[in-house]
Design a protein around this motif. Structure first.
Motif, PDB file in Angstrom:
ATOM      1  N   ALA A 163       0.825  -1.204   0.000  1.00 51.09           N
ATOM      2  CA  ALA A 163       0.000   0.000   0.000  1.00 51.09           C
ATOM      3  C   ALA A 163       0.864   1.261   0.000  1.00 51.09           C
ATOM      4  O   ALA A 163       0.568   2.239  -0.692  1.00 51.09           O
ATOM      5  CB  ALA A 163      -0.922  -0.005   1.219  1.00 51.09           C
ATOM      6  N   SER A 164       1.959   1.231   0.755  1.00 52.56           N
ATOM      7  CA  SER A 164       2.849   2.386   0.810  1.00 52.56           C
ATOM      8  C   SER A 164       3.447   2.680  -0.562  1.00 52.56           C
ATOM      9  O   SER A 164       3.464   3.834  -1.013  1.00 52.56           O
ATOM     10  CB  SER A 164       3.964   2.128   1.823  1.00 52.56           C
ATOM     11  N   ARG A 165       3.926   1.641  -1.261  1.00 53.65           N
ATOM     12  CA  ARG A 165       4.503   1.824  -2.597  1.00 53.65           C
ATOM     13  C   ARG A 165       3.443   2.299  -3.586  1.00 53.65           C
ATOM     14  O   ARG A 165       3.717   3.135  -4.455  1.00 53.65           O
ATOM     15  CB  ARG A 165       5.128   0.513  -3.085  1.00 53.65           C
ATOM     16  N   LEU A 166       2.236   1.775  -3.450  1.00 55.42           N
ATOM     17  CA  LEU A 166       1.161   2.177  -4.357  1.00 55.42           C
ATOM     18  C   LEU A 166       0.825   3.653  -4.181  1.00 55.42           C
ATOM     19  O   LEU A 166       0.720   4.398  -5.164  1.00 55.42           O
ATOM     20  CB  LEU A 166      -0.086   1.323  -4.083  1.00 55.42           C
ATOM     21  N   TYR A 167       0.669   4.089  -2.941  1.00 56.31           N
ATOM     22  CA  TYR A 167       0.341   5.486  -2.677  1.00 56.31           C
ATOM     23  C   TYR A 167       1.464   6.420  -3.126  1.00 56.31           C
ATOM     24  O   TYR A 167       1.214   7.511  -3.650  1.00 56.31           O
ATOM     25  CB  TYR A 167       0.055   5.683  -1.193  1.00 56.31           C
ATOM     26  N   GLN A 168       2.710   6.000  -2.913  1.00 53.63           N
ATOM     27  CA  GLN A 168       3.835   6.824  -3.367  1.00 53.63           C
ATOM     28  C   GLN A 168       3.812   6.996  -4.880  1.00 53.63           C
ATOM     29  O   GLN A 168       4.048   8.095  -5.399  1.00 53.63           O
ATOM     30  CB  GLN A 168       5.156   6.184  -2.925  1.00 53.63           C
ATOM     31  N   SER A 169       3.525   5.915  -5.590  1.00 52.37           N
ATOM     32  CA  SER A 169       3.480   5.976  -7.050  1.00 52.37           C
ATOM     33  C   SER A 169       2.361   6.878  -7.529  1.00 52.37           C
ATOM     34  O   SER A 169       2.536   7.675  -8.465  1.00 52.37           O
ATOM     35  CB  SER A 169       3.299   4.563  -7.632  1.00 52.37           C
ATOM     36  N   VAL A 170       1.204   6.781  -6.889  1.00 57.09           N
ATOM     37  CA  VAL A 170       0.056   7.606  -7.277  1.00 57.09           C
ATOM     38  C   VAL A 170       0.331   9.077  -7.017  1.00 57.09           C
ATOM     39  O   VAL A 170      -0.004   9.946  -7.829  1.00 57.09           O
ATOM     40  CB  VAL A 170      -1.205   7.147  -6.514  1.00 57.09           C
ATOM     41  N   ILE A 171       0.980   9.358  -5.888  1.00 55.09           N
ATOM     42  CA  ILE A 171       1.230  10.746  -5.510  1.00 55.09           C
ATOM     43  C   ILE A 171       2.259  11.403  -6.423  1.00 55.09           C
ATOM     44  O   ILE A 171       2.145  12.581  -6.775  1.00 55.09           O
ATOM     45  CB  ILE A 171       1.688  10.826  -4.038  1.00 55.09           C
ATOM     46  N   ILE A 172       3.283  10.661  -6.849  1.00 61.16           N
ATOM     47  CA  ILE A 172       4.339  11.251  -7.671  1.00 61.16           C
ATOM     48  C   ILE A 172       3.984  11.251  -9.154  1.00 61.16           C
ATOM     49  O   ILE A 172       4.631  11.938  -9.958  1.00 61.16           O
ATOM     50  CB  ILE A 172       5.680  10.510  -7.461  1.00 61.16           C
ATOM     51  N   LEU A 173       2.941  10.521  -9.549  1.00 57.40           N
ATOM     52  CA  LEU A 173       2.556  10.436 -10.961  1.00 57.40           C
ATOM     53  C   LEU A 173       2.290  11.802 -11.602  1.00 57.40           C
ATOM     54  O   LEU A 173       2.778  12.059 -12.717  1.00 57.40           O
ATOM     55  CB  LEU A 173       1.338   9.525 -11.116  1.00 57.40           C
ATOM     56  N   PRO A 174       1.557  12.718 -10.960  1.00 58.05           N
ATOM     57  CA  PRO A 174       1.327  14.029 -11.600  1.00 58.05           C
ATOM     58  C   PRO A 174       2.609  14.778 -11.920  1.00 58.05           C
ATOM     59  O   PRO A 174       2.666  15.525 -12.900  1.00 58.05           O
ATOM     60  CB  PRO A 174       0.485  14.780 -10.560  1.00 58.05           C
ATOM     61  N   PHE A 175       3.655  14.602 -11.104  1.00 57.83           N
ATOM     62  CA  PHE A 175       4.928  15.281 -11.345  1.00 57.83           C
ATOM     63  C   PHE A 175       5.545  14.834 -12.668  1.00 57.83           C
ATOM     64  O   PHE A 175       6.282  15.594 -13.310  1.00 57.83           O
ATOM     65  CB  PHE A 175       5.894  14.988 -10.189  1.00 57.83           C
ATOM     66  N   LEU A 176       5.244  13.609 -13.086  1.00 57.11           N
ATOM     67  CA  LEU A 176       5.819  13.047 -14.307  1.00 57.11           C
ATOM     68  C   LEU A 176       5.000  13.370 -15.543  1.00 57.11           C
ATOM     69  O   LEU A 176       5.433  13.080 -16.661  1.00 57.11           O
ATOM     70  CB  LEU A 176       5.958  11.527 -14.155  1.00 57.11           C
ATOM     71  N   ILE A 177       3.839  13.960 -15.368  1.00 60.58           N
ATOM     72  CA  ILE A 177       2.972  14.281 -16.503  1.00 60.58           C
ATOM     73  C   ILE A 177       3.400  15.606 -17.124  1.00 60.58           C
ATOM     74  O   ILE A 177       3.654  16.582 -16.424  1.00 60.58           O
ATOM     75  CB  ILE A 177       1.497  14.360 -16.067  1.00 60.58           C
ATOM     76  N   SER A 178       3.471  15.658 -18.440  1.00 61.51           N
ATOM     77  CA  SER A 178       3.830  16.886 -19.151  1.00 61.51           C
ATOM     78  C   SER A 178       2.840  18.001 -18.832  1.00 61.51           C
ATOM     79  O   SER A 178       1.633  17.773 -18.709  1.00 61.51           O
ATOM     80  CB  SER A 178       3.853  16.629 -20.656  1.00 61.51           C
ATOM     81  N   ILE A 179       3.363  19.228 -18.715  1.00 62.20           N
ATOM     82  CA  ILE A 179       2.496  20.367 -18.423  1.00 62.20           C
ATOM     83  C   ILE A 179       1.515  20.621 -19.565  1.00 62.20           C
ATOM     84  O   ILE A 179       0.426  21.171 -19.343  1.00 62.20           O
ATOM     85  CB  ILE A 179       3.352  21.636 -18.151  1.00 62.20           C
ATOM     86  N   ILE A 180       1.870  20.201 -20.778  1.00 61.61           N
ATOM     87  CA  ILE A 180       0.940  20.332 -21.916  1.00 61.61           C
ATOM     88  C   ILE A 180      -0.286  19.460 -21.671  1.00 61.61           C
ATOM     89  O   ILE A 180      -1.429  19.906 -21.845  1.00 61.61           O
ATOM     90  CB  ILE A 180       1.615  19.930 -23.235  1.00 61.61           C
ATOM     91  N   LEU A 181      -0.035  18.230 -21.240  1.00 67.59           N
ATOM     92  CA  LEU A 181      -1.147  17.324 -20.945  1.00 67.59           C
ATOM     93  C   LEU A 181      -1.960  17.851 -19.764  1.00 67.59           C
ATOM     94  O   LEU A 181      -3.198  17.774 -19.772  1.00 67.59           O
ATOM     95  CB  LEU A 181      -0.606  15.925 -20.646  1.00 67.59           C
ATOM     96  N   VAL A 182      -1.282  18.398 -18.772  1.00 73.09           N
ATOM     97  CA  VAL A 182      -1.978  18.971 -17.624  1.00 73.09           C
ATOM     98  C   VAL A 182      -2.896  20.108 -18.064  1.00 73.09           C
ATOM     99  O   VAL A 182      -4.029  20.237 -17.591  1.00 73.09           O
ATOM    100  CB  VAL A 182      -0.970  19.479 -16.572  1.00 73.09           C
ATOM    101  N   SER A 183      -2.414  20.937 -18.990  1.00 76.13           N
ATOM    102  CA  SER A 183      -3.229  22.068 -19.460  1.00 76.13           C
ATOM    103  C   SER A 183      -4.516  21.585 -20.119  1.00 76.13           C
ATOM    104  O   SER A 183      -5.577  22.204 -19.961  1.00 76.13           O
ATOM    105  CB  SER A 183      -2.432  22.932 -20.440  1.00 76.13           C
TER     106      SER A 183
END
Length: 289
Positions: free
Chosen positions: A90-110
């Motif tokens: 669960a700890s590894r899963l939550y860490q992955s979910v939390i850091i995922l937005p940081f890896l998304i391109s700002i273009i996709l975020v827009s």
């Protein structure tokens, strides 16, 4: 062993310093950088004499101040919560979910933000607001909402990275401190206040100093791409970086752009020195008591 690292540092960090002269020259491509005319501080007038100078400086400073305070505070809180999860999967899963937005391109975020806020097809205007009995809002023409939108997007995207840094620092704390505190009857909140926070204070200070050093810089993608470069929103979305970019695209003046970068670097360097001095002085005074 040091030669490769030193060579990279010289090539990447020191040789480009010669380019700072561009900020003080009227660049003529036919003459080259060294042959172009020296014009002193004329390029800096673009930033300081324009009517928008106060606006873009205010926006840059206030946004970054909010990002530093809320970003570090939220990252510390999330890191402490993650540390309390004892299940490894669960700890590894939550860490992955939390850091995922940081890896998304700002273009996709827009475009994700646009999918939420689009006037005609956005989730807010088509689903959420009607369910609450609120009239649809033209988000991309209403500046007053964007300080909150940009702050939310920045925190959603960036908290995960700082959170992992703080989590690594918390994991490194010797468990005997907590065991002794529990034997003395300390509550979880008291353990956090008296053990966790003091032990990760050096990491907090380091990240804070790094953030303060870039307080005159703005996340270009956040302020340019997410609002879709809407002119109606410039009052609350225009910062130094986007202002210079638009000026460079319209005027093609590389000297002005270089002057802005030089100005941001000098101010950031001074702020880091001041912040570091204040922190060291506070720590010294605390040590005396």
């Amino acid at each position: 062993m040091l030669v490769p690292g030193l060579a990279y540092m010289v090539l990447n960090n020191y040789l480009p310093l010669f380019g700072l002269s561009i900020a003080f020259k009227n660049i003529d491509y036919s003459k080259g950088i060294w042959g172009s005319d020296w014009i002193g501080f004329d390029n800096f007038e673009y930033l300081f004499k324009t009517s928008d100078a106060l606006l873009i400086t205010r926006n840059t400073l206030l946004y970054n101040a909010v990002f530093i305070v809320l970003g570090l505070g939220l990252a510390i809180a999330v890191a402490i919560l993650l540390n309390e999860i004892k299940n490894r999967f669960a700890s590894r899963l939550y860490q992955s979910v939390i850091i995922l937005p940081f890896l998304i391109s700002i273009i996709l975020v827009s475009y994700l933000v646009y999918a939420m806020l689009s006037t005609d097809t956005g989730f807010f205007n088509k689903t959420l607001l009607p369910a609450l009995g609120i009239e649809p809002i033209a988000w991309y023409t209403e500046p007053k909402y964007w300080p909150y939108i940009l702050t939310f997007v920045h925190l959603w995207k960036g908290v995960g990275y700082n959170c992992i840094v703080f989590l690594a620092a918390i994991i490194g704390i010797d468990g005997e401190y907590y065991e002794a505190a529990r034997l003395d009857g300390a509550s979880k909140w008291l353990q956090i206040r008296k053990i966790t926070i003091p032990m990760i204070t050096p990491v907090i200070i380091m990240l804070m100093l790094l953030a303060i050093g870039r307080i005159f810089y703005a996340d270009f993608g956040l302020f340019y791409q997410v609002p879709m470069n809407s002119g109606a929103l410039f009052e609350t979305t225009n910062v130094i970086d986007t202002y210079v970019f638009r000026g460079l695209m319209q005027l093609g003046d590389i000297g002005m752009s270089s002057a802005a970068g030089f100005y941001q670097s000098v101010v950031g360097f001074v702020l880091v020195l001041i912040s570091n001095y204040i922190v060291r002085k506070i720590n010294k005074e605390n040590a005396l008591f």
